[in-house]
Design a protein around this motif. Structure first.
Motif, PDB file in Angstrom:
ATOM      1  N   ARG A   1     -39.100  21.472  13.900  1.00 42.61           N
ATOM      2  CA  ARG A   1     -39.062  21.192  15.350  1.00 42.61           C
ATOM      3  C   ARG A   1     -38.024  20.126  15.670  1.00 42.61           C
ATOM      4  O   ARG A   1     -37.235  20.275  16.597  1.00 42.61           O
ATOM      5  N   ARG A   2     -38.047  19.052  14.917  1.00 41.74           N
ATOM      6  CA  ARG A   2     -37.141  17.933  15.166  1.00 41.74           C
ATOM      7  C   ARG A   2     -35.684  18.338  14.964  1.00 41.74           C
ATOM      8  O   ARG A   2     -34.828  18.060  15.807  1.00 41.74           O
ATOM      9  N   LEU A   3     -35.400  19.031  13.861  1.00 45.83           N
ATOM     10  CA  LEU A   3     -34.012  19.373  13.565  1.00 45.83           C
ATOM     11  C   LEU A   3     -33.503  20.528  14.421  1.00 45.83           C
ATOM     12  O   LEU A   3     -32.363  20.497  14.896  1.00 45.83           O
ATOM     13  N   LEU A   4     -34.314  21.546  14.632  1.00 48.64           N
ATOM     14  CA  LEU A   4     -33.842  22.683  15.419  1.00 48.64           C
ATOM     15  C   LEU A   4     -33.808  22.382  16.916  1.00 48.64           C
ATOM     16  O   LEU A   4     -33.239  23.151  17.687  1.00 48.64           O
ATOM     17  N   ALA A   5     -34.376  21.265  17.329  1.00 43.70           N
ATOM     18  CA  ALA A   5     -34.229  20.833  18.723  1.00 43.70           C
ATOM     19  C   ALA A   5     -32.768  20.489  19.012  1.00 43.70           C
ATOM     20  O   ALA A   5     -32.345  20.494  20.164  1.00 43.70           O
ATOM     21  N   LYS A   6     -31.987  20.224  17.962  1.00 42.76           N
ATOM     22  CA  LYS A   6     -30.560  19.912  18.107  1.00 42.76           C
ATOM     23  C   LYS A   6     -29.700  21.168  18.215  1.00 42.76           C
ATOM     24  O   LYS A   6     -28.510  21.077  18.448  1.00 42.76           O
ATOM     25  N   ASP A   7     -30.308  22.336  18.018  1.00 46.15           N
ATOM     26  CA  ASP A   7     -29.585  23.606  18.094  1.00 46.15           C
ATOM     27  C   ASP A   7     -29.753  24.187  19.495  1.00 46.15           C
ATOM     28  O   ASP A   7     -30.860  24.539  19.888  1.00 46.15           O
ATOM     29  N   PRO A   8     -28.664  24.299  20.256  1.00 42.41           N
ATOM     30  CA  PRO A   8     -28.794  24.796  21.629  1.00 42.41           C
ATOM     31  C   PRO A   8     -29.240  26.256  21.713  1.00 42.41           C
ATOM     32  O   PRO A   8     -29.718  26.695  22.753  1.00 42.41           O
TER      33      PRO A   8
END
Length: 185
Positions: free
Chosen positions: A97-104
């Motif tokens: 969740r934390r890391l893929l929140a950075k993927d638009p």
């Protein structure tokens, strides 16, 4: 009088040609604007490697490698590891969740942790842009040490929707132009 009617008829042909040209131009622009998001896709692959790295660290392994991320389908990737590992589902969910929140482009995705030996699903969950649609189970249960692969499948977004939107958006424009042409006639 006859010359005036021929001149008006000639102008109508040019007007029809112009309207047709504009319609075709709008459709072409709609399909060209989709473009390729190579940078965002490359960034996504780096984020997936980072998920693998953090999972290894949480497993207590700071020396083995995350093997190259494989693209196994249009919107599906596989993370593999050099050595066996163990994981806590809570940590895996929070990390992705934390890391893929950075993927638009990553709004909705499904994560499946597979056993290497038979590709059976050892653990899985689904994350949605609308958090009430998330499906997360088996929190708090530590998984045994073993050989795991992580498949991440993203819901396709953007390009097809944009193309369809521009195509459908151009139809009312074309109809207005068409009817105004026949009103002039």
């Amino acid at each position: 009088m006859h010359l005036g009617q021929n001149l008006l008829l000639g102008k109508r042909k040019y007007l029809l040609g112009l309207i047709l040209f504009l319609f075709v131009s709008v459709i072409c622009v709609a399909f060209i604007m989709g473009g390729s998001d190579d940078f965002d896709i490359s960034r996504r692959e780096v984020l997936l490697r980072r998920i693998g790295h953090e999972l290894l660290l949480q497993s207590g392994d700071s020396t083995s490698r995350v093997l190259p991320v494989k693209k196994i389908a249009e919107n599906e990737y596989r993370i593999t590891f050099e050595n066996d590992l163990t994981f806590q589902p809570d940590s895996l969910v929070n990390t992705t969740r934390r890391l893929l929140a950075k993927d638009p482009l990553a709004r909705d995705y499904v994560v499946n942790v597979l056993n290497c030996s038979n590709s059976s699903v050892a653990y899985g969950y689904a994350i949605s842009k609308n958090t009430k649609d998330d499906i997360v189970t088996c929190m708090g249960r530590k998984q045994p040490k073993g050989c795991y692969m992580i498949n991440v499948k993203f819901k396709p977004v953007g390009i097809n929707t944009a193309k369809n939107g521009y195509l459908l958006g151009s139809l009312p424009f074309f109809s207005i132009c068409w009817f105004s042409f026949f009103e002039i006639c």
